[in-house]
Write an enzyme that holds these catalytic residues in place. Structure first.
Site, PDB file in Angstrom:
ATOM      1  CB  SER A 171      -1.349  -0.176   1.272  1.00  0.00           C
ATOM      2  OG  SER A 171      -2.089   0.491   1.000  1.00  0.00           O
ATOM      3  CD  GLU A 264      -6.133  -4.109  -3.774  1.00  0.00           C
ATOM      4  OE1 GLU A 264      -5.500  -3.280  -3.137  1.00  0.00           O
ATOM      5  OE2 GLU A 264      -5.463  -5.285  -3.992  1.00  0.00           O
ATOM      6  CG  HIS A 294      -5.423  -2.858   0.420  1.00  0.00           C
ATOM      7  ND1 HIS A 294      -4.787  -2.431  -0.496  1.00  0.00           N
ATOM      8  CD2 HIS A 294      -4.819  -2.027   0.732  1.00  0.00           C
ATOM      9  CE1 HIS A 294      -3.988  -1.379  -0.799  1.00  0.00           C
ATOM     10  NE2 HIS A 294      -3.765  -1.361   0.463  1.00  0.00           N
TER      11      HIS A 294
END
Length: 331
Positions: A171, A264, A294
């Site tokens: 991320s 996502e 995610h």
């Protein structure tokens, strides 16, 4: 001029019942909370509570921990054990992963991502340095990158050559993975052996993500979070705005593995980053996992797909760091 590399996404089909249940649960529970934060951000939100609450998560076996202090932040060094004793050597036969946690530059930390980082380390047969970098809103993303660079320099000082180091992150940590590699180039330092990015944020501008269908189907990240994150990052940067990695000069970066779920919000970022890496002549593998949430790799204990993904990360790291003339069996 770099020779462009064709990037063909590798679609990994099949989302089992556990994956679908997890996605549905996250959509009903976590996503609404994130949406409230995105709409009404403020200092009253306990950003540090998540990492504090995760402090009792148990690490995987076979490693020895040492808490260390970098220039401006804490870090954890997790060293592989050979047999019953820690591996304390610093020979070029060792491999190290510099792991950079996600959390939108605002939350999470060493505790929340400990198990994921060490699971990747175990699959890669590598020791792991996790960096508790400074975060928004008190610090800029540039300061976060500086802390990641401190971690890389720590590994170099310990005796790991660049060709035995891999930078990995998820991320926002994926953003920092690429940003750190670009900062190494700016400072004239050698690149690591490879980069691994899990569901990476690569573009702070939310426009493209909000326009694509994938984002509307994302079970975790709402639109409001992207808008608020961009605003907070802009305020913290001051007069020197952060350049998103996707807009940087990617020429000369090492081989890259990107894993992302097909629905996502950040699928768009992963896809665009892979295309631009390929255009810059960087070998890149883009794995698109069917309907996975995610950073689904964090659920490897319960999701077969996540366990497979971590295994593939390990194989990629081992291949990238293999010493010349040394077979995989010898590792």
């Amino acid at each position: 001029m770099p020779v462009a590399v064709t990037v063909e996404p590798q679609f990994v089909a099949g989302a089992g019942m556990r994956s679908r249940v997890l996605a549905h649960t996250v959509k009903l529970t976590v996503k609404p909370v994130l949406d409230v934060w995105g709409r009404y951000p403020g200092p009253m939100w306990p950003a540090g509570l998540l990492d504090f609450g995760a402090r009792y998560l148990q690490p995987t076996r076979g490693v020895a921990r040492r808490r260390i202090r970098l220039d401006n932040c804490d870090a954890e060094w997790w060293e592989r054990r050979h047999g019953s004793r820690p591996d304390t050597s610093t020979s070029t036969a060792d491999v190290a992963i510099l792991y950079l946690h996600g959390g939108g530059f605002l939350t999470c930390g060493l505790n929340t991502h400990r198990v994921l980082a060490l699971r990747i380390g175990a699959a890669s047969r590598a020791s792991v340095l996790t960096v508790g970098y400074r975060m928004l809103p008190r610090h800029s993303i540039a300061e976060s990158v500086a802390d990641c660079l401190s971690g890389y320099r720590w590994l170099l000082e310990r005796g790991f050559p660049p060709e035995r180091i891999v930078i990995a992150g998820d991320s926002a940590g994926g953003f920092l993975t690429f940003a750190t590699a670009l900062a190494l180039a700016d400072q004239g330092l050698d690149q690591p052996a490879a980069l691994v990015a899990l569901s990476p944020l690569t573009d702070l501008d939310p426009t493209a993500k909000l326009a694509r269908l994938e984002g509307r189907e994302c079970p975790l990240i709402p639109r409001s979070v992207l808008l608020t994150l961009a605003e907070i990052a802009g305020r913290a940067d001051g007069d020197i705005p952060t350049v998103s990695p996707v807009d940087g000069d990617l020429t000369g970066l090492p081989p890259v593995l990107i894993q992302v779920g097909s629905t996502e919000m950040l699928y768009v970022d992963a896809e665009l980053m892979a295309q631009r890496l390929g255009a810059a002549g960087v070998p890149v593998t883009l794995e698109v996992w069917d309907r996975q949430v995610h950073v689904f790799q964090a659920a490897a204990d319960v999701l077969p797909e996540a366990a497979r993904a971590v295994t593939r990360i390990g194989a990629f790291v081992q291949d990238a760091t293999r010493l010349p003339g040394r077979s995989a069996a010898a590792r």
